[in-house]
Design a protein around this motif. Structure first.
Motif, PDB file in Angstrom:
ATOM      1  N   GLN A  57     -18.370   4.261   0.885  1.00  0.00           N
ATOM      2  CA  GLN A  57     -19.827   3.761   1.579  1.00  0.00           C
ATOM      3  C   GLN A  57     -20.186   2.322   1.761  1.00  0.00           C
ATOM      4  N   LEU A  58     -19.235   1.088   1.403  1.00  0.00           N
ATOM      5  CA  LEU A  58     -19.435   0.246   2.373  1.00  0.00           C
ATOM      6  C   LEU A  58     -18.506  -0.519   3.112  1.00  0.00           C
ATOM      7  N   SER A  59     -19.410  -1.427   3.932  1.00  0.00           N
ATOM      8  CA  SER A  59     -18.520  -1.673   5.562  1.00  0.00           C
ATOM      9  C   SER A  59     -17.173  -2.339   4.976  1.00  0.00           C
ATOM     10  N   TYR A  60     -16.350  -2.802   6.362  1.00  0.00           N
ATOM     11  CA  TYR A  60     -15.104  -3.054   6.008  1.00  0.00           C
ATOM     12  C   TYR A  60     -14.750  -3.781   7.221  1.00  0.00           C
ATOM     13  N   ARG A  61     -14.363  -5.092   8.101  1.00  0.00           N
ATOM     14  CA  ARG A  61     -13.893  -5.459   8.571  1.00  0.00           C
ATOM     15  C   ARG A  61     -12.477  -5.273   8.809  1.00  0.00           C
ATOM     16  N   PHE A  62     -12.015  -4.264   9.641  1.00  0.00           N
ATOM     17  CA  PHE A  62     -10.385  -3.644   9.502  1.00  0.00           C
ATOM     18  C   PHE A  62      -9.935  -4.240  10.754  1.00  0.00           C
ATOM     19  N   PHE A  63      -8.104  -4.905  10.832  1.00  0.00           N
ATOM     20  CA  PHE A  63      -7.578  -5.299  11.198  1.00  0.00           C
ATOM     21  C   PHE A  63      -6.266  -4.702  11.236  1.00  0.00           C
ATOM     22  N   GLY A  64      -5.776  -4.513  12.971  1.00  0.00           N
ATOM     23  CA  GLY A  64      -4.580  -3.364  12.966  1.00  0.00           C
ATOM     24  C   GLY A  64      -4.847  -2.804  14.408  1.00  0.00           C
ATOM     25  N   TYR A  65      -3.783  -2.058  14.311  1.00  0.00           N
ATOM     26  CA  TYR A  65      -3.929  -0.676  15.704  1.00  0.00           C
ATOM     27  C   TYR A  65      -3.884   0.121  16.062  1.00  0.00           C
ATOM     28  N   PHE A  66      -4.295   0.957  16.913  1.00  0.00           N
ATOM     29  CA  PHE A  66      -4.194   2.588  16.803  1.00  0.00           C
ATOM     30  C   PHE A  66      -3.002   2.969  17.137  1.00  0.00           C
ATOM     31  N   VAL A  67      -2.102   3.941  16.541  1.00  0.00           N
ATOM     32  CA  VAL A  67      -0.755   4.297  16.957  1.00  0.00           C
ATOM     33  C   VAL A  67      -1.023   5.937  16.859  1.00  0.00           C
ATOM     34  N   ASP A  68      -0.434   7.807  17.145  1.00  0.00           N
ATOM     35  CA  ASP A  68      -0.786   8.488  17.572  1.00  0.00           C
ATOM     36  C   ASP A  68       0.495   9.016  16.683  1.00  0.00           C
ATOM     37  N   ASN A  69      -0.072   9.231  15.158  1.00  0.00           N
ATOM     38  CA  ASN A  69       0.676  10.343  14.046  1.00  0.00           C
ATOM     39  C   ASN A  69       1.199  11.585  14.867  1.00  0.00           C
ATOM     40  N   GLU A  70       2.562  11.604  15.001  1.00  0.00           N
ATOM     41  CA  GLU A  70       2.798  13.001  15.646  1.00  0.00           C
ATOM     42  C   GLU A  70       2.375  14.617  14.909  1.00  0.00           C
ATOM     43  N   ARG A  71       1.875  14.112  13.664  1.00  0.00           N
ATOM     44  CA  ARG A  71       1.987  14.830  12.769  1.00  0.00           C
ATOM     45  C   ARG A  71      -0.177  15.369  12.723  1.00  0.00           C
ATOM     46  N   PHE A  72      -0.431  14.055  11.784  1.00  0.00           N
ATOM     47  CA  PHE A  72      -1.325  13.893  12.131  1.00  0.00           C
ATOM     48  C   PHE A  72      -2.639  13.701  12.926  1.00  0.00           C
ATOM     49  N   GLY A  73      -2.762  13.094  13.831  1.00  0.00           N
ATOM     50  CA  GLY A  73      -3.309  12.893  15.356  1.00  0.00           C
ATOM     51  C   GLY A  73      -3.275  11.000  15.384  1.00  0.00           C
ATOM     52  N   PRO A  74      -4.270  10.439  15.619  1.00  0.00           N
ATOM     53  CA  PRO A  74      -4.700   8.907  15.673  1.00  0.00           C
ATOM     54  C   PRO A  74      -5.225   8.680  14.643  1.00  0.00           C
ATOM     55  N   GLN A  75      -4.329   7.319  14.025  1.00  0.00           N
ATOM     56  CA  GLN A  75      -4.645   6.691  13.367  1.00  0.00           C
ATOM     57  C   GLN A  75      -4.845   5.138  13.078  1.00  0.00           C
ATOM     58  N   PHE A  76      -5.738   4.893  12.516  1.00  0.00           N
ATOM     59  CA  PHE A  76      -5.766   3.031  12.547  1.00  0.00           C
ATOM     60  C   PHE A  76      -4.834   2.229  11.849  1.00  0.00           C
ATOM     61  N   LYS A  77      -3.854   1.874  11.583  1.00  0.00           N
ATOM     62  CA  LYS A  77      -2.672   1.754  11.349  1.00  0.00           C
ATOM     63  C   LYS A  77      -3.486  -0.131  10.373  1.00  0.00           C
ATOM     64  N   LEU A  78      -3.953  -0.342   9.059  1.00  0.00           N
ATOM     65  CA  LEU A  78      -4.824  -1.405   8.904  1.00  0.00           C
ATOM     66  C   LEU A  78      -3.468  -2.830   8.423  1.00  0.00           C
ATOM     67  N   SER A  79      -3.833  -3.486   9.082  1.00  0.00           N
ATOM     68  CA  SER A  79      -2.514  -5.221   8.630  1.00  0.00           C
ATOM     69  C   SER A  79      -3.300  -5.649   7.738  1.00  0.00           C
ATOM     70  N   THR A  80      -5.192  -5.441   7.725  1.00  0.00           N
ATOM     71  CA  THR A  80      -5.316  -6.583   6.825  1.00  0.00           C
ATOM     72  C   THR A  80      -7.304  -5.848   7.181  1.00  0.00           C
ATOM     73  N   PHE A  81      -7.530  -6.201   6.046  1.00  0.00           N
ATOM     74  CA  PHE A  81      -9.342  -6.506   6.074  1.00  0.00           C
ATOM     75  C   PHE A  81      -9.764  -7.045   5.313  1.00  0.00           C
ATOM     76  N   THR A  82     -11.498  -6.839   5.275  1.00  0.00           N
ATOM     77  CA  THR A  82     -12.080  -7.751   4.439  1.00  0.00           C
ATOM     78  C   THR A  82     -13.644  -7.109   4.646  1.00  0.00           C
ATOM     79  N   PRO A  83     -14.735  -6.960   3.278  1.00  0.00           N
ATOM     80  CA  PRO A  83     -15.837  -7.315   3.695  1.00  0.00           C
ATOM     81  C   PRO A  83     -16.560  -7.207   4.552  1.00  0.00           C
ATOM     82  N   ALA A  84     -17.437  -6.449   5.029  1.00  0.00           N
ATOM     83  CA  ALA A  84     -18.873  -7.217   5.795  1.00  0.00           C
ATOM     84  C   ALA A  84     -19.165  -7.054   5.334  1.00  0.00           C
ATOM     85  N   ARG A  85     -19.937  -7.815   5.583  1.00  0.00           N
ATOM     86  CA  ARG A  85     -21.683  -8.823   5.600  1.00  0.00           C
ATOM     87  C   ARG A  85     -23.083  -7.476   5.422  1.00  0.00           C
ATOM     88  N   PRO A  86     -23.180  -7.223   4.103  1.00  0.00           N
ATOM     89  CA  PRO A  86     -24.287  -5.696   4.099  1.00  0.00           C
ATOM     90  C   PRO A  86     -25.520  -6.888   5.580  1.00  0.00           C
TER      91      PRO A  86
END
Length: 97
Positions: A57-86
């Protein structure tokens, strides 16, 4: 590899497969309307985060890119993240909890 993008989202679910150390699968809800139009009302984030590093239930700033996983469909591949300001009183209370 795709271009790295930033997306701000709220974590609504966290799953950790057994025996995968820091690997995490998150279900996230985009915070911005334009991101909901682009990525949908929820999306999967996959990557590494230590146990206890992500709070539901907290917000984060995610950095990465979308990939299409053959088994699970589209996913955001995480490179790094940081909490977002509330934002707003509810966000500040949740952050402080």
């Amino acid at each position: 590899m795709s271009k790295i993008i930033e997306i701000t989202a709220t974590v609504v679910e966290e799953r950790r497969p057994p025996n995968c150390e820091n690997f995490v699968i998150l279900r996230c809800r985009p915070n911005e309307e334009r991101d909901r139009e682009t990525f949908g009302h929820s999306f999967a984030v996959v990557g590494n985060a230590a146990p206890g590093e992500i709070t539901l239930q907290l917000s984060y700033r995610f950095f990465g890119y979308f990939v299409d996983n053959e088994r699970f469909g589209p996913q955001f591949k995480l490179s790094t993240f940081t909490p977002a300001r509330p934002h707003g009183p509810a966000g500040v209370v949740k952050y402080l909890q």
